[in-house]
Design a protein around this motif. Structure first.
Motif, PDB file in Angstrom:
ATOM      1  N   PHE A  14       4.263  -8.245   0.650  1.00  0.00           N
ATOM      2  CA  PHE A  14       3.133  -7.391   1.050  1.00  0.00           C
ATOM      3  C   PHE A  14       3.207  -6.133   0.203  1.00  0.00           C
ATOM      4  N   PHE A  15       2.138  -5.361   0.178  1.00  0.00           N
ATOM      5  CA  PHE A  15       2.086  -4.128  -0.606  1.00  0.00           C
ATOM      6  C   PHE A  15       2.128  -2.920   0.309  1.00  0.00           C
ATOM      7  N   LEU A  16       3.024  -1.982   0.007  1.00  0.00           N
ATOM      8  CA  LEU A  16       3.100  -0.729   0.740  1.00  0.00           C
ATOM      9  C   LEU A  16       2.571   0.397  -0.141  1.00  0.00           C
ATOM     10  N   CYS A  17       1.532   1.041   0.290  1.00  0.00           N
ATOM     11  CA  CYS A  17       0.944   2.131  -0.484  1.00  0.00           C
ATOM     12  C   CYS A  17       1.917   3.314  -0.537  1.00  0.00           C
ATOM     13  N   CYS A  44       0.060   6.469   1.495  1.00  0.00           N
ATOM     14  CA  CYS A  44      -0.180   6.462   2.951  1.00  0.00           C
ATOM     15  C   CYS A  44       0.714   5.485   3.700  1.00  0.00           C
ATOM     16  N   SER A  45       1.527   4.738   2.960  1.00  0.00           N
ATOM     17  CA  SER A  45       2.408   3.713   3.547  1.00  0.00           C
ATOM     18  C   SER A  45       1.640   2.597   4.234  1.00  0.00           C
ATOM     19  N   GLY A  46       0.339   2.502   3.904  1.00  0.00           N
ATOM     20  CA  GLY A  46      -0.451   1.408   4.459  1.00  0.00           C
ATOM     21  C   GLY A  46      -0.031   0.078   3.876  1.00  0.00           C
ATOM     22  N   ARG A  47      -0.159  -0.952   4.670  1.00  0.00           N
ATOM     23  CA  ARG A  47       0.298  -2.286   4.261  1.00  0.00           C
ATOM     24  C   ARG A  47      -0.894  -3.189   3.952  1.00  0.00           C
ATOM     25  N   SER A  48      -0.853  -3.833   2.782  1.00  0.00           N
ATOM     26  CA  SER A  48      -1.883  -4.797   2.385  1.00  0.00           C
ATOM     27  C   SER A  48      -1.200  -6.080   1.945  1.00  0.00           C
TER      28      SER A  48
END
Length: 345
Positions: A270-273, A276-280
């Motif tokens: 998964f991708f951690l921004c 913002c530490s948002g997960r995609s």
């Protein structure tokens, strides 16, 4: 000739798909019983890797025996309890090395080399003596990942002294070639290079030698799997189906050559921004986990797609050492602990 003898002679015409011996000599036929009324029953104990062939063998045996004069009824029970014979007598240990663990993938670009380097570093941080061998002759990554540009030396012109970085003993064809120069080698040259890096390098006493394999199922993989005692293989893949198809092929190759599969790693899970530490879930998520469950194998780690992993890899400063308290570094530490728990259970 008794009915039982005729049955045995008939069954001797059937071959075990694993050993290619007849099923009587090979021990597949077990528990043959023949009653005076012509009722026949027996067990076919086949290998677990050959279930489909075993079903066909059962059908052939039933048909064959039922045609023998005097046979009234045939019952065949198929079991799958025999273990595959491990043809390990031709495989040799590398003196002084306790465990050789290979990291493999079906496709390139899934982060296998980065995983191998950080796994090796994590094991070393746990107090173990560790070496890492880059067997990707055509696209070696170790010089860049460890920030090493030196040429290996030799004291006697025969045995190569490995380079050292971050406490690891390391060897790669990339240390001996210009980074921009292609390796235009045929199979025998590749096999010879792999054997030399294994047996003509002064590895010394190691708890672990981590081997970074090239993608696919080619000469390097077969050379290692068939000639060296490997403690196990770790399969690295990204979550999407396209990568998993080829990862499954790599896994099946090691199974066929009797190399234990320690488990699977889902990289770029998964991708951690970084802002913002948002997960995609860019490549979807959980594909490797589902594959592991279907194969009854452990999922060793889910490593995210993160800027810090990419940046430290390109700088030649492994994340486990350059950012030891980061969440990503801790995941590599858990991977190392998982590997230890499997090999030392």
């Amino acid at each position: 000739m008794s009915l039982e003898s005729r049955i045995i002679n008939s069954l001797k015409t059937l071959l075990d798909p694993l050993s290619h011996q007849d099923i009587v000599t090979g021990g597949v036929l077990q528990g043959l019983q023949v009653t005076e009324w012509g009722n026949v029953s027996f067990i076919l104990d086949i290998n677990t890797q050959y279930m489909n062939e075993g079903i066909k063998l059962k059908e052939k045996a039933e048909t064959l025996v039922s045609k023998i004069p005097g046979v009234k009824d045939v019952k065949v029970i198929l079991t799958a309890q025999r273990k595959a014979p491990a043809p390990r007598s031709l495989k040799k240990e590398v003196p002084g090395i306790k465990h050789i663990v290979v990291l493999a993938s079906g496709k390139g670009g899934v982060g296998k080399s980065t995983t191998a380097v950080n796994l090796a570093c994590a094991l070393h941080k746990m107090g173990l003596s560790v070496g890492i061998l880059d067997c990707d002759v055509y696209g070696p990554s170790l010089p860049r990942l460890l920030g090493v540009n030196e040429k290996p030396t030799s004291d006697d012109g025969k045995i190569i002294n490995p380079l050292e970085a971050y406490g690891l003993k390391c060897m790669s064809m990339g240390f001996m070639m210009d980074e921009k120069a292609p390796a235009i080698w045929r199979g025998p040259m590749v096999q010879s290079a792999v054997q030399q890096m294994l047996h003509q390098v002064k590895w010394g006493a190691l708890d672990f030698l981590i081997v970074d394999l090239p993608p696919g199922t080619g000469d390097v993989q077969l050379t290692l799997a068939q000639s060296v005692l490997l403690s196990g293989a770790i399969i690295v893949s990204t979550p999407q189906d396209l990568a998993l198809i080829d990862a499954r092929k790599a896994l099946e190759m090691f199974v066929k050559v009797d190399v234990p599969i320690l488990g699977l790693v889902e990289n770029m899970s998964f991708f951690l921004c970084p802002h913002c530490s948002g997960r995609s879930e860019i490549f979807e998520h959980g594909g490797v986990h589902r594959q592991a469950l279907s194969l009854n194998l452990p999922l060793l780690a889910e490593i995210p797609l993160h800027m810090s992993i990419r940046e430290t890899s390109e700088k030649g400063t492994p994340l486990v050492y350059s950012m030891p308290t980061s969440g990503e570094a801790l995941l590599y530490g858990k991977l190392a602990k998982h590997v230890l728990s499997i090999l030392y259970k």
